[in-house]
Design an enzyme around this catalytic site. Structure first.
Site, PDB file in Angstrom:
ATOM      1  N   ASP A 118      -8.903   4.026  -2.303  1.00  0.00           N
ATOM      2  CA  ASP A 118      -9.898   4.358  -1.279  1.00  0.00           C
ATOM      3  C   ASP A 118     -11.183   4.907  -1.889  1.00  0.00           C
ATOM      4  O   ASP A 118     -11.384   6.121  -1.970  1.00  0.00           O
ATOM      5  CB  ASP A 118      -9.292   5.373  -0.295  1.00  0.00           C
ATOM      6  CG  ASP A 118      -8.097   4.786   0.423  1.00  0.00           C
ATOM      7  OD1 ASP A 118      -7.924   3.542   0.368  1.00  0.00           O
ATOM      8  OD2 ASP A 118      -7.327   5.543   1.030  1.00  0.00           O
ATOM      9  N   ASP A 144       0.852  -1.192   0.000  1.00  0.00           N
ATOM     10  CA  ASP A 144       0.000   0.000   0.000  1.00  0.00           C
ATOM     11  C   ASP A 144       0.894   1.251   0.000  1.00  0.00           C
ATOM     12  O   ASP A 144       2.108   1.157   0.189  1.00  0.00           O
ATOM     13  CB  ASP A 144      -0.886  -0.055   1.249  1.00  0.00           C
ATOM     14  CG  ASP A 144      -1.962   1.011   1.233  1.00  0.00           C
ATOM     15  OD1 ASP A 144      -2.287   1.513   0.140  1.00  0.00           O
ATOM     16  OD2 ASP A 144      -2.476   1.353   2.317  1.00  0.00           O
ATOM     17  N   GLU A 178       2.789   4.965  -4.000  1.00  0.00           N
ATOM     18  CA  GLU A 178       2.884   5.909  -5.136  1.00  0.00           C
ATOM     19  C   GLU A 178       4.257   6.575  -5.186  1.00  0.00           C
ATOM     20  O   GLU A 178       4.676   6.901  -6.304  1.00  0.00           O
ATOM     21  CB  GLU A 178       1.784   6.972  -5.016  1.00  0.00           C
ATOM     22  CG  GLU A 178       0.377   6.428  -5.140  1.00  0.00           C
ATOM     23  CD  GLU A 178      -0.070   5.587  -3.955  1.00  0.00           C
ATOM     24  OE1 GLU A 178       0.346   5.905  -2.827  1.00  0.00           O
ATOM     25  OE2 GLU A 178      -0.810   4.616  -4.155  1.00  0.00           O
TER      26      GLU A 178
HETATM   27  C1  GLC Z   1      -4.709   3.461   2.741  1.00  0.00           C
HETATM   28  C2  GLC Z   1      -5.196   2.269   1.927  1.00  0.00           C
HETATM   29  C3  GLC Z   1      -6.277   1.554   2.689  1.00  0.00           C
HETATM   30  C4  GLC Z   1      -5.731   1.138   4.051  1.00  0.00           C
HETATM   31  C5  GLC Z   1      -5.234   2.344   4.822  1.00  0.00           C
HETATM   32  C6  GLC Z   1      -4.563   1.969   6.140  1.00  0.00           C
HETATM   33  O1  GLC Z   1      -5.709   4.406   2.863  1.00  0.00           O
HETATM   34  O2  GLC Z   1      -5.615   2.649   0.656  1.00  0.00           O
HETATM   35  O3  GLC Z   1      -6.738   0.443   1.968  1.00  0.00           O
HETATM   36  O4  GLC Z   1      -6.725   0.478   4.779  1.00  0.00           O
HETATM   37  O5  GLC Z   1      -4.278   3.037   4.032  1.00  0.00           O
HETATM   38  O6  GLC Z   1      -3.487   1.129   5.933  1.00  0.00           O
END
Ligand code: GLC
Length: 730
Positions: A453, A365, A368
């Site tokens: 998200d 995650d 980017e």
């Molecule tokens: C980011 C991710 C999400 C995750 C959050 C906490 O917002 O896109 O899926 O739950 O981080 O890790």
């Protein structure tokens, strides 16, 4: 009071706004580097390639995305499709111009918050954490500079092989022109593919940048996630709920709170005191565990990953040579420089901590990468790349130091690659499962993706279809969005509607953000749970068909979710539809996308179609108003298809013991069937079975394409509308 407010208004801004649009004048071409045109053929499609270096004698940086190396013959500048032209307008900017005749559709371009046709808009490609995306959002998590242009059976592909930021203006002013700005000072290549039918074009493009291998079977099952299940007790309870209530589920996904203060490659002793035992107990209940890993490494002099990374020079740097530090979940953090081979190898080796404990897959995650202190990665008004020292941080590429923006779009791909390689180091003959939020062309070689998200909104349910269709046309087959929506409280009607569609997402995960109500399949009233259960069971029944589709992707690059025009290219009505899609050639999906609706209009292309649940027969080449009560499976099988379906199961560990039934739709039907062990790479050395199936004159036939795998299934076939199932041997 009102009067005061009025006098405070700055009217100059309003005046500027009125004059915002001016016909654009081309700047002068300042190019005095080197360029070269080449021609080749890739998977039966013509490909032209332009290589450009802004400085004479310099070499073009190695591509991390292109894997094909056909023979290229150098040519003089050819006649270019779409009146394509290019120039260098500033030291840090190249411009490309082309004609966009009105009938051409613009497709692919990776992840865009848009309908299927991305024409009529500007699209900036710079990988950006976009947690609250909506209609006006531009840059998103992934940046795939592959544009498909065309209509009917004549499509062109344009692939800009550069990890630098670029903007595609696809006739936003209705002047029938396309314009791309590429902000770079480095060399790059551009590939023009076609003309060819859409499917051949995507085949050639995925031949160029690579395809997804077969995913582990368990990763195609139901995955459950939440930010976060805070402790071991909660995770164990979650597992118990699924099994006791007989809601099928394969994978539990742990978000950031399993870690010790968000330090990657650790687990919290306080909340997960028996982390390894918990994972093995869950394995005994046939659950896999996937854990999140973000790139940010907590700045902490007592934390090995930080001190190691810093002493060995694995992190991104600032212009004055210091470790670049930005805030993310762990607070001030360092960021691995994945452009460096040594960093990728080091990061890969860190995964042993998790695989030793039994973790099955990794979720990458924030890659980017997201920085809490830098929300606008690329200012809107930027007309050329800023100086190196003004670019967030620096990387070390093979050619030397490069500033961040030049290579930012590679970060997610290279992190996923390192993760994928880390899993392979520990389990060389097991298919890795990696899920990534960011990526560029070729990400499918290393990871599945989800689209970040979203919100528990019908608008985001609806947009998931065109967004995933464009992701698929960009070469990425294994994709989905958070079922139920990530932000906001999901009410049961939305969750059920989302499962109705989500069972057809290649990646099938329910996920929800901190502080919103639980949206697991069992979080609502019993009759709601009953609907969710039935839908999830349907997903498991579809698994043999889904495996066929991944096998097809591997050989042809075809995505699983396809726009109707993929198969019905000359049907003008099908060409515009993006609230329905083909799931492979044989299933058409048309879900309810509005609150409170029970009926929707479904356009069925040529042929006849059977409702997947009721078997009602519908005539094609026309729209029907179809009733879809809450919990209905919103799909139709093509007359002439043979669909392989499994029996209901609770998890994929039961898969091999279930019988497979070939459902025959119509008097004359054909199909194919692929099977293997679902977990290793043995299929690459030929250990799989493949059969061609047909039904003619009341008889079922099966011819063997390959039979090198010993399967334990029993097989049957049945005809649509007929409950009688006849046992067969393959
Ligand atoms: C980011 C991710 C999400 C995750 C959050 C906490 O917002 O896109 O899926 O739950 O981080 O890790």
């Amino acid at each position: 009071m009102d009067l005061q407010l009025e006098t405070a208004i700055d009217w100059t801004r309003a005046q500027d706004g009125r004059r915002l649009w001016q016909p654009s004048e081309r700047e002068v071409d300042i190019f005095n580097g080197e360029s070269c045109w080449q021609r080749s053929r890739l998977e039966n499609v013509d490909v032209l390639r332009l290589s450009v270096t802004p400085t004479a004698g310099a070499s073009i940086p190695d591509s991390f995305t292109v894997v094909a190396s056909p023979d290229w013959s150098t040519i003089a500048q050819p006649d270019l499709p779409l009146c394509f032209e290019w120039q260098q307008s500033r030291p840090g900017r190249f411009d490309f111009y082309f004609k966009l005749a009105r009938e051409l559709k613009c497709l692919a371009l990776g992840e865009r918050f848009s309908g299927l046709n991305v024409r009529g808009q500007k699209h900036t490609l710079i990988s950006t954490d976009s947690p609250h995306h909506h209609e006006s959002t531009d840059a998103m998590y992934k940046s795939v500079p592959f544009l498909v242009l065309g209509s009917a059976d004549k499509f062109y592909g344009l692939y800009l092989d550069s990890p630098a930021p670029c903007r595609f203006d696809l006739d936003s002013e209705l002047t029938e022109e396309g314009h791309i700005e590429l902000l770079t000072r480095r060399g790059f290549r551009i590939y023009l593919l076609g003309p060819s039918p859409l499917a051949s074009l995507v085949q050639a493009f995925t031949g160029l940048v690579g395809r997804a291998k077969l995913p582990p079977l368990w990763s195609l099952g139901h995955q459950q996630c939440r930010w976060s299940y805070p402790d071991e007790t909660t995770v164990r309870e979650l597992a118990r709920e699924f099994r006791q209530r007989k809601i099928p589920c394969d994978t539990l996904v742990l978000d950031i709170d399993y870690m010790d203060e968000y330090r990657v490659f650790t687990s919290s002793d306080e909340r997960f005191p028996q982390f390894e035992k918990m994972i093995s107990d869950l394995a005994a209940e046939n659950f896999k565990v996937v854990t999140i890993i973000d790139p940010g490494v907590k700045q902490d002099s007592r934390y090995k990953q930080f001190t190691d990374g810093e002493s060995k020079d694995y992190f991104c740097k600032t212009a004055d040579g210091k470790t670049f530090i930005e805030k993310v979940w762990p607070g001030p953090s360092a960021f691995p420089d994945f452009l460096k081979r040594e960093t990728r190898a080091w990061w890969a080796s860190q995964h042993k901590f998790l695989t030793d404990k039994g973790v099955a897959g990794i979720w990458n995650d924030m890659n980017e990468p997201a920085f809490f202190g830098v929300t606008k990665i690329l200012p809107n008004d930027l007309t050329e790349l800023p100086d190196d020292k003004d670019q967030i941080c620096l990387h070390e590429a093979e050619e030397g130091i490069v500033p961040h923006l030049e290579v930012r779009n590679l970060y997610g791909l290279l992190m996923s690659r390192s993760t994928h390689e880390g899993l392979l180091l520990e389990r060389p003959n097991q298919r890795p499962f990696v899920l990534s939020r960011s990526g560029t062309a070729g990400i499918q070689r290393y990871a599945a993706v989800w689209l970040g998200d979203n919100k528990s909104w019908y608008e985001h349910l609806r947009k998931s279809i065109p967004m995933l269709l464009n992701i698929g046309l960009s070469g990425i087959p294994f994709a989905g969005v958070d079922i139920g929506g990530f932000w906001e409280n999901a009410l049961p009607e939305l969750v059920i509607r989302w499962y109705e569609l989500g069972i057809f997402y290649p990646f099938f995960r329910n996920h929800c953000a901190l502080s919103f109500r639980g949206q697991e399949a069992f979080a609502y009233a019993p009759h709601v749970e009953e609907s969710a259960r039935k839908l999830i069971e349907t997903r498991y029944r579809l698994l043999p068909y889904i495996r066929n589709l991944f096998w097809e992707h591997l050989r042809t690059g075809a995505p699983l979710m396809r726009p109707l025009m993929w198969h019905y290219s000359t049907d003008p009505i099908a060409a515009d539809i993006d609230c329905q899609f083909m799931f492979g050639r044989d299933i058409l999906v048309a879900p309810i996308l509005e609150r409170g609706h029970e009926y929707r209009s479904v356009y069925l292309p040529a042929g006849n179609w059977y409702h997947l649940e009721t078997n009602e027969l519908f005539e094609g080449e026309r729209a029907h108003t179809v009733k879809m009560p809450l919990g209905a499976v919103p799909a139709f099988a093509r007359q002439g298809a043979i669909l392989p379906l499994a029996e209901v199961m609770q998890h994929t560990s039961e898969y091999d013991s279930k019988s497979i039934t070939f459902h025959v739709y119509g008097e004359h039907a054909s199909g194919s069937y692929f099977e293997d062990d679902g977990i290793t790479f043995d299929y690459e050395t030929g250990k799989y079975n493949e059969f061609e199936l047909s039904f003619q004159s009341g008889e079922f036939h099966c011819s063997t394409v390959r039979r090198e795998f010993v399967s334990s299934h029993q097989y049957r076939f049945c005809r649509v509308g007929n409950t009688f199932q006849e046992a067969i041997t393959l």
